[in-house]
Enzyme design. Structure first.
Site: not given
Length: 272
Positions: A89, A91, A146, A231
């Site tokens: 993704s 994010s 992250k 995100s």
């Protein structure tokens, strides 16, 4: 359906190893005894085809013994040293792009048992600014990536798209205003504890749910994506427990967004 690959790998190693061990302790002695008995009954010139059939390992044993060392090596490497992941993704844009293949250091945050994640050896602890792979708190079969924003004891505040840690605003340096298919956005260079990286803020997108103040409990970490307005992170579902840590993302070694495009390899894909 989510596939728990580490569990499947552990089971494969266990089953193939068990079959190889059973053959060595039980089946092999029986084959040898059968061969010796056949030789004794046929004299000095036994039928070689019949002898070969008696000596032949069962197919499942032959296959298990051939793949067990390979599976065991893969298990050791991906459980305790390095594991590859692909970014699914956006994010972490602009730091990581969709289709990036990254290498995750499994040793940096301590050795953990596969599947259960129990730490058996402490090395280092996650630091603010690290890019970390972890298991989603709501679904441990899914890996997220992250940036570590808050460590145990920190107070993290995010309001009006501004990040504050322990009462101190995180420095930002404006880079540029750009536009893509998602609309206009701005790039900033953010510096956390001396570590600088780029972040993205959309100009046309704002989510009030993403604002708040969080005090990070012991053994927990507050994670945010560098693509701040796109995100799904700790601002929505809370902190990440220490037991969910997978490892530290350290290197981008290839970019391959889809099967219809040729992959490109990175000369210096260090993740910051």
């Amino acid at each position: 359906m989510d596939i728990n690959f580490p569990l499947l790998l552990v089971l494969a190693v266990f089953i193939t190893g068990l079959i190889a061990l059973f053959d060595r302790l039980v089946l092999l002695p029986k084959r040898k005894a059968a061969v010796e008995g056949f030789k004794s009954s046929t004299g000095a010139d036994p039928d070689q085809d019949a002898l070969a059939k008696l000596e032949k390992e069962p197919s499942i044993v032959e296959t298990s013994k051939s793949i067990f060392p390979v599976l065991a090596l893969v298990l050791i490497l991906r459980s305790f040293l390095f594991e590859p992941f692909q970014i699914p993704s956006g994010s972490m844009i602009p730091t990581l792009q969709v289709g990036d293949f990254i290498l995750v250091n499994k040793f940096d945050y301590g050795l953990r048992l596969p599947v259960v994640g129990t730490k058996i050896l402490s090395v280092n602890e996650p630091e603010r600014g690290d890019v970390m792979v972890f298991k989603e708190p709501a679904n441990p079969n899914i890996n997220f990536i992250k940036r570590v924003i808050g460590i145990p004891g920190d107070e993290v505040r995010y309001q009006n798209k501004k990040l504050t840690i322990n009462g101190k605003p995180v420095p930002e340096k404006y880079i540029a205003e750009l536009r893509d298919e998602g609309g206009p956005y701005q790039l900033f260079e953010e510096t956390i504890d001396g570590k600088s990286h780029e972040i993205r803020k959309d100009l046309a997108l704002r989510s009030l749910r993403a604002e708040g103040v969080w005090v990070i409990p012991e053994g927990q970490y507050f994670m945010m994506g560098d693509n701040r307005d796109r995100s799904n992170d700790s601002r929505y579902w809370g902190t990440v427990p220490e037991k969910n840590i997978v490892g530290k993302a350290v290197y981008i070694w290839m970019h391959w967004p889809s099967w219809t495009q040729l992959p490109s390899f990175k000369n210096n894909g260090t993740i910051e």
